[in-house]
Each structure stands twice: as structure tokens, then as C-alpha cells.
Design a protein around this motif. Sequence first.
Motif, PDB file in Angstrom:
ATOM      1  N   SER A  44      -7.902  -5.674  -8.521  1.00  0.00           N
ATOM      2  CA  SER A  44      -6.642  -5.597  -9.270  1.00  0.00           C
ATOM      3  C   SER A  44      -5.489  -6.118  -8.417  1.00  0.00           C
ATOM      4  O   SER A  44      -4.438  -6.484  -8.939  1.00  0.00           O
ATOM      5  N   GLY A  45      -5.702  -6.176  -7.111  1.00  0.00           N
ATOM      6  CA  GLY A  45      -4.686  -6.775  -6.250  1.00  0.00           C
ATOM      7  C   GLY A  45      -4.739  -8.287  -6.230  1.00  0.00           C
ATOM      8  O   GLY A  45      -3.912  -8.931  -5.596  1.00  0.00           O
ATOM      9  N   ARG A  55      -6.725  -3.297  -1.409  1.00  0.00           N
ATOM     10  CA  ARG A  55      -6.107  -3.758  -2.653  1.00  0.00           C
ATOM     11  C   ARG A  55      -4.860  -4.586  -2.330  1.00  0.00           C
ATOM     12  O   ARG A  55      -4.640  -5.649  -2.912  1.00  0.00           O
ATOM     13  N   ASN A  86     -10.473  -1.691  -8.046  1.00  0.00           N
ATOM     14  CA  ASN A  86      -9.216  -1.421  -7.357  1.00  0.00           C
ATOM     15  C   ASN A  86      -8.819  -2.596  -6.480  1.00  0.00           C
ATOM     16  O   ASN A  86      -7.682  -3.060  -6.513  1.00  0.00           O
ATOM     17  N   VAL A  87      -9.786  -3.067  -5.689  1.00  0.00           N
ATOM     18  CA  VAL A  87      -9.493  -4.162  -4.771  1.00  0.00           C
ATOM     19  C   VAL A  87      -9.121  -5.413  -5.563  1.00  0.00           C
ATOM     20  O   VAL A  87      -8.120  -6.074  -5.283  1.00  0.00           O
ATOM     21  N   VAL A 141      -4.412   5.086  -5.288  1.00  0.00           N
ATOM     22  CA  VAL A 141      -5.422   4.173  -5.825  1.00  0.00           C
ATOM     23  C   VAL A 141      -5.511   4.422  -7.330  1.00  0.00           C
ATOM     24  O   VAL A 141      -5.040   5.444  -7.823  1.00  0.00           O
ATOM     25  N   GLN A 150       1.469  -4.375  -7.640  1.00  0.00           N
ATOM     26  CA  GLN A 150       0.361  -5.257  -7.256  1.00  0.00           C
ATOM     27  C   GLN A 150       0.469  -6.612  -7.962  1.00  0.00           C
ATOM     28  O   GLN A 150      -0.425  -7.444  -7.863  1.00  0.00           O
ATOM     29  N   SER A 196       0.864  -1.175   0.000  1.00  0.00           N
ATOM     30  CA  SER A 196       0.000   0.000   0.000  1.00  0.00           C
ATOM     31  C   SER A 196       0.902   1.226   0.000  1.00  0.00           C
ATOM     32  O   SER A 196       1.569   1.516   0.985  1.00  0.00           O
TER      33      SER A 196
END
Lengths: 231, 288, 322
Positions: free
Chosen positions: A100-101, A147, A97-98, A88, B179, A82
Motif C-alpha cells: 500500500s506504500g 511500508r 501493508n507494504v 499499520v 502513504q 512511518s
Amino acid sequence: MLLKIENLHVRYGGIEALSGISIDVPEGETVLLVGANGAGKSSTINAVIGLVPAAGGRIVFDGADLGSVPCERRARLGIGYSPEGRRVFPTLSVTDNVLSGAFGLGRVNQKEALDWLFSVFPLLVDRAKQPAGQLSGGQQQIVAISRAMASFPRLLLLDEPFLGLAPVWIKQISDAILALRARGTTVLMTEQMARPALKLATRGYVMRGGEVRRSGTVEEIRDLALADEYL
Amino acid sequence: MEQFLQAGIIGISLGAQYALLALGFTLIFGILGVVNFSHGGFYMLGGYVAYACVDRLGVPYPVAVLAAVGTTAALGWVFELLLIERLVDDHLATLMLTLGLYLVMSTAMLEVFGPLAMDFRFPITGALRFGPVYAPLENLVVLGICLTAIMGLWLVLFRTDIGRALRALADDRAVAMAQGLRPKLLFPAAFALATGLAGLTGALVTPILSLSPGVADPVLATSFLTVILGGLGSLGGAALAAFIVGIVEAYSSVYFGGSIGALILFVLVLLLLVFRPTGLLGREVRGA
Amino acid sequence: MSGSLLPRARLLGGAEIAAILVFAACFAVPMMTKSVLVFSVLNQALVGVVAAQSVWIMLRMNLMSFASPAFMAIGGYTVAIAGQYEITNVFLLTAAAFILPALVAIPLGALVLRLRGTYFVLVTFVLSQIMQLLLFETPGLTGGSNGISGIPPVNVLGTDMATNRQVVLFACGIALLATVITACLTRYFKQHFAAIEENEILAESLGLVVWRYKALGFVVAAGIAGLAGFSLVTMLLTAHPSSFDSGTAVDFIAYTIIGGRASILGPVVGTALMVYATNLFGTHGQYAQGLYGVLILVVVLALRGGIVGTVETLVRKLRGAS
């Protein structure tokens, strides 16, 4: 030891941002890097995730040297990130967004991650379809942490999660970090505001000018920090 | 009134074609930061591949269209992976690479097929009649396929992992990589998606308009115009602008004739840039 | 980083002097041969090099302009229209061919230079498309699709430049003038342009008024392109829209990139070699585009300095070795 940083150097052009720091992050603990702006906290985090190259020293995650592992593979090894200033994806919805993690983990795992994060952070449910760029700073911080958590990483890197946030949000995000800890996630976080962060941590390192000045249990750091010029 | 409606149908059909081209162009820019000067070249290549399949190999037209999409997408993938990838952060260098590729492509087509226009006809002819209004069947078929392709693109971008990852890379490349999103896989995929769409448009439209090495330039210019109007990197803007451009072009050619319509459009876009430098739906994009 | 803080280099450096000497030497060529082929190739190169310098000025600031054909058209048509009024004085025409495009570039520059690099490329491409359409849509002024033919020869100090040889000499003069202007501009503002090329945002934060130098570059580049247009219509004796097609911008960009963008010799060498190579294709001149394409790919991927930059590096290495 889940993460072991040994004698790490980081340079930007001719400027040395980190001059040989060593940090241990034991499994299951929450380790805090505290220090002023420019102390080298973010450089440490960025070197662990691979956004800046290490100019010297070693970063060992779960027994493997990360030296030649590119940034995008480190996430897959089980490191969630993070970033400072939240960053974001502004045009993506909160849900996107979440998720994509959790790229490529399959629908079942993605659904599990989403359900869990929705239960921990009810805010995500309310704002699910809204572009993340339209949220407030505190809301964005929740999105950024979610994320980073969507792949259920073993190590979570939190770079200045309280930066620029109102006390009410600091409380909420503290609760969130405690919820993640309860799940067994190991956390390495940085913070300038030591007081709220120390409530979360188990161990701490005080950084200054690219070096580690002090380290110890959270009680030792708290005693030091409260008396010290670092605050 | 009939004339008005008929021009409207042509305009919407043109708009759908331009949308496919502009969406691909803006996708490449938004995700990779690359201005693709070979976009018109891929349109032209799609046309020639479809023509060669039909005329030289005797393949049915729908199969030829698929072959054109496959060829242009594959070439786009390889080109990105082997050449663009090395210099992906240097805007001017990647622009020149695509320009170089375009020059090579158009010369190759010239060498193989010659400078003259090919006799390439759309397999469906005739017109549908709605009261007094005629709608050429070929335009309707192309419109249908284009709209389907736009829907398909939308589904890919907004309903799949890959699409989400591509949009994340467009928003913030460094964080997206942190990510775990892999540019080495996703950048060529984005490029291939865009060039495949250009190839599809070429295979569909060149049999209606014309097919010669010269068709690439106007296509490139229209793509530029559309993405500037819509806002560089904005998908919604590109689609909206494409239909505006198509409709303006159709009506001005009916009511003014010649290239006055194009001229008005170009000047309008320039003026728009004075008041809204980021285009209709654009936002402040990467430091390009 | 205001002007006074930056060290001003000597007005002309080695490359600039070499470029000027090249064009001075070109005056001798028409005296040594009567070959129509040599005249023709040399004349094309002399027109091309002026246009390439216009592209090069903007590349000094990391801006790629496709607008050169538009400004060439303004310069060229100005001369053609003046010819219809029997104005043939070379000084008058040269001034007009430089100043008119430069004047047009002022408002256009104010518009396009506000845009970031990528938009700039696209918009300059659109500008040359607009110019094409304008030429076709204004038959009263420009002759529309017929263009303007029968342009009277330029008069230099009482002599009409009517023969092939005289036209080549005239083109030499224009190329020399354009080179001197380009050399002076890019030398005088060398540091400023380099700072903008390196990092525009940084340059601005250090106090350099970036738009001023960009605007100046854009306006002078337009004037230089106008001179190229003048030289072109004088060579062809006609002004026609197809001479100013937006595709020709690609040629000038290719000359500059292939020759090398670091030194003024880049566009000179690039133009000379590419025009020569194009003529080798004979009647298949359109294949030259493929050659440009391949060379651009090679330069961008492998030889970043272009021909001139690569030769310079080689010479330096050889010197270092000996």
C-alpha cells in the motif's frame, strides 16, 4: 538541503504546538529530533507529511515549497512516513501493508520493492500473509517502516520508531534503519530515548515546549544530552 | 425432502442477491463511513434502466443489464464526487444526503414510469430437474451471475492496487493518505463500485420478483438487517449474513408462510446485538 | 460535568414560548372557519408536528431515529383497543398513549443506546419494520391487515369529540401538550444534550453520564410519538398498519431537518410548511417526497440551519447592519 523547515508554526485550536522552529535535513544524513513528550517532535513530522497544517513558516522539500501540496501528493514527491504508534493497517496482510506504500508504481517496481524489503527484513517473509493487526509491536514497527520505504522515498520520516519496544527490537530496528541509510535514504526521525537513536543519527536537534533548544552534530548533541536534563 | 431441497436452492439464490447488495452497502460504510440510504434506490434504478433498455429501446437483455450497471455506477461516482465528498466526515450529514437522493430518485421513477408494477420478465424461463427437485432456470442464472460478481469483487479488493488502497483507507484514512493514497480518486470509485453492484442486482432480480417504485424500501431494510447481522464494515460478515438471511427467509416462507420468517429474523438480529453489538464478524469500527 | 456544575437555563426560552403560543393560537382557527380543507390540513400538521418533535428530541443528541412510527403505532393501537372496551376518557387515554410507548422504550433503549450513532440509525429503522410485521402478525389484538376501525370519539369532560372541528381542537390540545413536554425536557437538559451533541466521548470523559440522558430522551421521545399516534387514529377514526409504515419516519425526519434542528421552532415550521406543500400537490401527494428530497439536499449542503436557522441568521445580520 533536501528538507528545509523555516520558522514553522503549528496550532491545535488555541494551543501552539510549534512556535517557529527551523530545521535543516541535508541529503544523505540522518537527523534526529530528541525531546520529551509534548516537545513538538510529532507535530514537526506531521506538518512535513501534511497531516496537520502549518500555521506559519515554510517547509521546502527539494527546492519546492510544500505549503499548498495536499498530504496524499507529498508521498508522491518522495516522502515516506512511518507514524507514531506504528498504525499499520490492521486487517491488511503484511504484504498488502507494504505494497500500500507503493500504490500505482506498477508491478515491476512493486516486485522490486518487495524483494528488497524481504531481503532486508526476513520477518516480512515469515509473516507475509498474516493480518498486520495480529503482530507484536516490534513486528508492526518493521511493517510500518517497510511500508514507508516501499516507494523508495528520498526522505523517510520515522516518528518514535522505538516507542514501547523491548531492547531486542530496538537493536533490530536500528539495524534496519542503518540498512536504509546504506541505500542513501535521508532520514528525519524523532525519539524520546536518545541513547539508541543517537547511534544512528548524524545530526540532532533538541526540542522542548515547541521550540528548538539546541542543535549540532551528533557528537555535540550526545555530549549535551548525556549531561542534560533532556534525558 | 424435495420441498426441503427446493427451498434450499431458493435460499442460496436469495442469499447471493442479498450478498451483492450487502457487500456494496458495507463497502461504502467501511471505506467512507457513509450509511447509504439510497442503496435500495440504486437497486430500483438498475431495474428501471434495464427495463427501459429492453422495452423502450429493444436492446437485448444482457446489454440492458450492462447498461444498468454502467448507469448506476456512473451516478454513484458523480454523487460521491459532487455531494458526499464535501461532507464525508460528517456521518449524519452524509446519511441525510443519501436519504435526499433516494427520495429524489424514487420520485423521478414514479414520474417517468408511474406507480404500477412494470411488465418486466426474465428472458430465460423453464426449470432444471434434478431427480424430484425442480430448480427454476432463472434463479440458477441469477445465482451464477451473482456468484461471479462476488468473485469479481473479491478479486478487485484482494488482488489489485485499487482494492488494497480501498481496504487501507477503510482501516486508517489519515495514514493511508500519508502513504499517497488519493481519496479524491478512490472514494468515488468505491461508491461507484457499490452502487454498480446494487444496479446489477436490481437489473437481474426485478424481472423475477417485481419492478415498481416500492421495491426499494424492502431492499434497503434487508441490506440493513444483513450488515447489522454480519457486522457493519465487515465484508466477510456481510457475505455470511446474506446467505443466512436468504436461507432463513426461504425456509420460513415454505414452512411458516407469511412474514413470520422475517419477523423471527429481525428479532434474532436485535437479540444478537445484545450479546455481540458488532455483529457476527464485525470488529470495533471507526468512531461512527 | 455533573448536573450541578452545569448552569441551568431559564426553563423556557423565546423559541419555546413562541412554539407554545403557536399551538395556543391554533385553538382559535376552528372558531374562525368552517373550511373542511383548512381543518384537514391543520389536523395533519398537528399530528405531524408531534411526531416531528419526537424526532427532534433525539436529534438534539445527534441521534437520528427512524423508530417514531413504531412508537406511534403503540400509542395509536393502545387507544384503538381501549376504544373497543369503551374507554374514551381523554385523560386516561392520553396517559396511556404516552406511558405505554415510553415503557416499551425502556428495554429497547437499553438495547439500542449501547450502539454507536450509525448503528442506532439502522436499528431504529429495523424497529419500525418489526412493528409493521408485528401489526400484521397479531390479528387477534390489532386486527392484522384490517386494522381496527370504528374507534369511538374521545370524551373530554363529558363531551364527545365527534365533529371535524372538535377533532381539530383535540389535536391542538395534544400538540400543545407535546410541545410543553418537549420544551421542558430539552430546556431543562439543554447543556447536557448540547454536550452530547458536540462530542459524546468528551462529555463522558468529563463525567457526564451520557447513557442516562440518552435513555431519558429516547423514552420521552417514544411517549411523544405515542401521543402523535393517539392524535392520528383520532383523526382517521381507524388504526391501520399502513398509517405507521416505516416510510413515514422519513417524512418526520424531513420536517425536522428542513425546518431546522437547532430550535424547537424547526419541527414546527418545517411540519407546517411541508404539510401545506404536500397538500398543494393535491392528488399527486406522492410527489411531495421528491420535494422533501431536494429540500434535504439543499439544507444539508447549503443552509445547515434549516429554515428557522437561516431566518435567525438573516435577522441577526440585518440587526447587525442597522
